[in-house]
Motif scaffolding. Structure first.
Motif, short mmCIF file in Angstrom:
data_model
loop_
_atom_site.label_atom_id
_atom_site.label_comp_id
_atom_site.label_asym_id
_atom_site.label_seq_id
_atom_site.Cartn_x
_atom_site.Cartn_y
_atom_site.Cartn_z
N TRP A 156 1.49 13.06 30.54
CA TRP A 156 0.18 13.11 29.86
C TRP A 156 0.24 14.06 28.66
O TRP A 156 -0.32 13.76 27.61
CB TRP A 156 -0.89 13.60 30.82
N ALA A 157 0.90 15.20 28.86
CA ALA A 157 1.01 16.17 27.77
C ALA A 157 1.71 15.55 26.57
O ALA A 157 1.30 15.77 25.41
CB ALA A 157 1.77 17.41 28.24
N LEU A 158 2.74 14.77 26.82
CA LEU A 158 3.43 14.10 25.72
C LEU A 158 2.56 13.04 25.08
O LEU A 158 2.61 12.83 23.85
CB LEU A 158 4.74 13.47 26.24
N GLN A 159 1.75 12.34 25.86
CA GLN A 159 0.81 11.36 25.31
C GLN A 159 -0.14 12.02 24.34
O GLN A 159 -0.38 11.52 23.22
CB GLN A 159 0.01 10.69 26.45
N TYR A 160 -0.70 13.15 24.76
CA TYR A 160 -1.68 13.82 23.90
C TYR A 160 -1.03 14.57 22.74
O TYR A 160 -1.64 14.74 21.68
CB TYR A 160 -2.56 14.77 24.73
N LEU A 161 0.20 15.00 22.92
CA LEU A 161 0.94 15.57 21.79
C LEU A 161 1.17 14.49 20.75
O LEU A 161 1.04 14.74 19.54
CB LEU A 161 2.27 16.16 22.27
N GLY A 162 1.47 13.28 21.21
CA GLY A 162 1.62 12.16 20.28
C GLY A 162 0.32 11.83 19.58
O GLY A 162 0.30 11.58 18.36
N LEU A 163 -0.79 11.84 20.34
CA LEU A 163 -2.10 11.57 19.75
C LEU A 163 -2.47 12.62 18.71
O LEU A 163 -2.95 12.29 17.61
CB LEU A 163 -3.17 11.52 20.84
N SER A 164 -2.23 13.89 19.04
CA SER A 164 -2.56 14.96 18.10
C SER A 164 -1.63 14.97 16.89
O SER A 164 -2.05 15.33 15.78
CB SER A 164 -2.52 16.32 18.81
N THR A 165 -0.37 14.56 17.09
CA THR A 165 0.55 14.45 15.96
C THR A 165 0.11 13.34 15.01
O THR A 165 0.12 13.51 13.78
CB THR A 165 1.98 14.16 16.47
N LYS A 166 -0.28 12.22 15.59
CA LYS A 166 -0.80 11.10 14.79
C LYS A 166 -2.05 11.52 14.02
O LYS A 166 -2.21 11.20 12.83
CB LYS A 166 -1.11 9.92 15.70
N ASN A 167 -2.93 12.28 14.69
CA ASN A 167 -4.15 12.75 14.05
C ASN A 167 -3.85 13.73 12.93
O ASN A 167 -4.47 13.69 11.85
CB ASN A 167 -5.05 13.41 15.11
N LEU A 168 -2.88 14.62 13.17
CA LEU A 168 -2.50 15.59 12.14
C LEU A 168 -1.90 14.88 10.93
O LEU A 168 -2.21 15.23 9.77
CB LEU A 168 -1.48 16.59 12.73
N TRP A 169 -1.09 13.88 11.18
CA TRP A 169 -0.48 13.12 10.08
C TRP A 169 -1.55 12.39 9.27
O TRP A 169 -1.49 12.35 8.04
CB TRP A 169 0.52 12.14 10.66
N ALA A 170 -2.54 11.82 9.98
CA ALA A 170 -3.64 11.13 9.29
C ALA A 170 -4.47 12.12 8.48
O ALA A 170 -4.92 11.82 7.36
CB ALA A 170 -4.52 10.42 10.31
N PHE A 171 -4.68 13.32 9.04
CA PHE A 171 -5.45 14.36 8.35
C PHE A 171 -4.75 14.79 7.06
O PHE A 171 -5.38 14.94 6.01
CB PHE A 171 -5.63 15.57 9.28
N ILE A 172 -3.43 14.96 7.13
CA ILE A 172 -2.66 15.37 5.95
C ILE A 172 -2.59 14.24 4.92
O ILE A 172 -2.72 14.47 3.72
CB ILE A 172 -1.23 15.80 6.37
N GLY A 173 -2.40 13.01 5.42
CA GLY A 173 -2.22 11.89 4.51
C GLY A 173 -3.49 11.17 4.11
O GLY A 173 -3.44 10.19 3.35
N GLY A 174 -4.64 11.62 4.64
CA GLY A 174 -5.91 10.98 4.28
C GLY A 174 -6.15 9.66 4.99
O GLY A 174 -6.90 8.81 4.50
N GLY A 175 -5.52 9.48 6.14
CA GLY A 175 -5.69 8.24 6.90
C GLY A 175 -6.86 8.29 7.85
O GLY A 175 -7.73 9.16 7.76
N ASN A 176 -6.86 7.36 8.82
CA ASN A 176 -7.94 7.26 9.80
C ASN A 176 -7.71 8.30 10.90
O ASN A 176 -6.84 8.15 11.75
CB ASN A 176 -7.96 5.85 10.40
#
Length: 502
Positions: A107-127
């Protein structure tokens, strides 16, 4: 003897002890309980650290250091031939936790993946996650439900976590466990410090701190808070698990039993408080109102870490960074605690004459196979958490009984004082252990008498309600199966793990 390996220095075993103690329970379970009961829980939790956990950890550390065997062998040495089954119960109880704890790492890895995806979107201006929540407020609840039940990626990730953990442990103690903890534990503390400072500097964050330390005496009449405080202390510090017994079996002859125990116990509680000081202030700072924040916390939802925290972090500028830091810390904590659980299994297998590599492969196979039901069904996960979480109290009682049979004063003199420059009063140690025998038994009875299932013993048709997630019948049945198996195998266990071992 196979256990020729040792930690290279005191910091090696201290970091291993902290890695064992500081786990998902600190970032996942502790904030939920502190959120439910506030300062009332903290008082009992600290009391149980001193009365229950510290004396037990001292006993475990000294036994492991003395006999240099796995849990079954070490316990059999101190408990005697007729009590070797007790080490079997302690081992199976901890393995029962390890099997589903591996899923928490997934689960921790699932949410680390989710937060990484969110961080990438935040930096790149994505969804970003905030955009997802704006479109669908139930997004995180749906995400949690999707990964908690029969999710292929959760299954893959927990298997990967187990395999990586086993790979580390095949390197041995100094080159595997010790080197891993030298990276994991300092990084974990740094991340906890960063997130705590950030949370406390949020507007209204201080209200979360006030709430966390607010004492409501009405809680003390609730049996749940007592058993939760004791089980959290036992769970989080590792008291009764046999893990510190395993770790100390690799200690050097000069290691100070008492000092190492206190460093590990208080280091663990410090990490828990830091996690609480990060999450509770964040909840108050980011909730729409104070009443909403309290409602979040007092719900007692075990998914607090997985549903509320990402949602709250998504609502503020920089929250994507905060969320990434938190779940990275969460993964490190979960993984660092999984390692000694796997090592406990490996050390017992090695007492049977199996090589480290072969033992590690078997430990991985068992963990993957027996962890699968918890990955497949959240109900099964909850049942195992319920059964073996409370089972830690039984494990602790078994260790206490072995010490009492040997003689408390004699045990402290022979096992603890002889290897400690820093000593504790003998009366404290004796009174704590004797008190714990009665208190542990009373708490288990008190807990079961409350009936946390609608049908705690028998279902509506009058059948034994063994398949109910939270039934007493399920708890007693699984404990009894392990105890009966241990008693029937006692002679074999003694001959294999204890006799002729030096």
């Amino acid at each position: 003897m196979h256990m020729q390996e040792q930690f290279s220095n005191r910091w090696g075993i201290v970091l291993a002890s902290l890695g064992m103690a500081i786990g998902a329970g600190n970032l996942w379970r502790f904030p939920r309980l502190a959120g439910q009961y506030g300062g009332s829980f903290l008082i009992l939790w600290i009391v149980f650290l001193l009365i229950w956990s510290i004396p037990l950890l001292m006993a475990e550390f000294s036994i492991g250091k003395k006999y240099k065997l796995g849990v079954i062998g070490s316990y059999g040495k101190i408990g005697g031939k007729g009590m070797t089954w007790g080490g079997f119960f302690i081992t199976l109880c901890t393995l029962g936790i390890a099997f589903y704890y591996a899923i928490v790492t997934g689960w921790a890895l699932q949410y680390l993946g989710l937060s990484t995806k969110n961080l990438w979107a935040f930096i790149g201006g994505g969804n970003t996650l905030a955009d997802e929540l704006a479109a669908d407020p139930t997004y995180l609840d749906q995400y949690w439900n999707s990964i908690a039940n029969n999710n292929p990626w959760t299954i893959v990730l927990y298997i990967i976590a187990v395999i990586v953990g086993i790979f580390v442990l095949t390197k041995g103690i100094q080159n595997g466990l010790e080197k891993a903890n030298k990276i994991l534990i300092p990084t974990l503390f740094i991340l906890l410090l960063v997130i705590t400072v950030m949370a406390l500097n949020m507007e209204n964050g201080y209200k979360g701190l006030e709430y966390m330390f607010l004492i409501d005496i009405r809680h003390f009449s609730n049996p749940t808070i007592w058993i939760e405080a004791l089980s959290q202390s036992a769970w989080s510090t590792g008291a009764g698990w046999g893990l510190i017994m395993t770790i100390s079996s690799y200690s050097r002859k000069s290691e100070d039993v008492v000092l190492n125990t206190f460093i590990g116990g208080f280091g663990n509680n410090t990490a828990s408080l830091m996690a609480g000081m990060a999450i509770l202030p964040a909840v108050f700072a980011l909730a729409a109102s104070e009443s909403e924040a309290i409602s979040y916390l007092q719900s007692g939802n075990q998914a607090l870490t997985f549903t509320i925290i990402p949602k709250l972090f998504a609502t503020v500028s920089g929250g994507a960074v905060l969320s990434f830091i938190f779940f990275f810390a969460f993964f490190l904590a979960a993984f660092s605690s999984l390692l000694p659980m796997l090592e406990l299994f490996i050390s017992n297998l090695r007492d049977m004459g199996i090589t480290r590599t072969s033992a590690a492969i078997r430990a991985a196979a068992f963990c993957i196979v027996f962890g699968f039901p918890s990955a497949y069904s959240l109900n099964f996960f909850n049942n195992q958490d319920w059964v073996w979480g409370i089972g830690l109290i039984v494990s602790g009682l078994l260790i206490i009984v072995a010490v009492l049979r040997y003689g408390v004063s004699r045990f402290k003199r022979d096992y603890i004082d002889s290897d400690s420059d820093f000593n504790v009063p003998s009366k404290y140690f004796a009174i704590a252990l004797i008190f714990n025998v009665f208190f542990g038994a009373i708490l288990i009875y008190w807990w079961m008498s409350q009936g946390y299932s609608q049908n705690p013993w028998f279902n509506d048709s009058g059948s034994w309600n063994v398949f109910d997630v939270y039934s007493n019948a399920s708890i007693v049945t699984q404990w009894a199966m392990v105890i009966i198996a241990g008693i029937l195998l006692n002679k074999y266990l003694y001959n294999t793990f204890v006799k002729n071992k030096s």
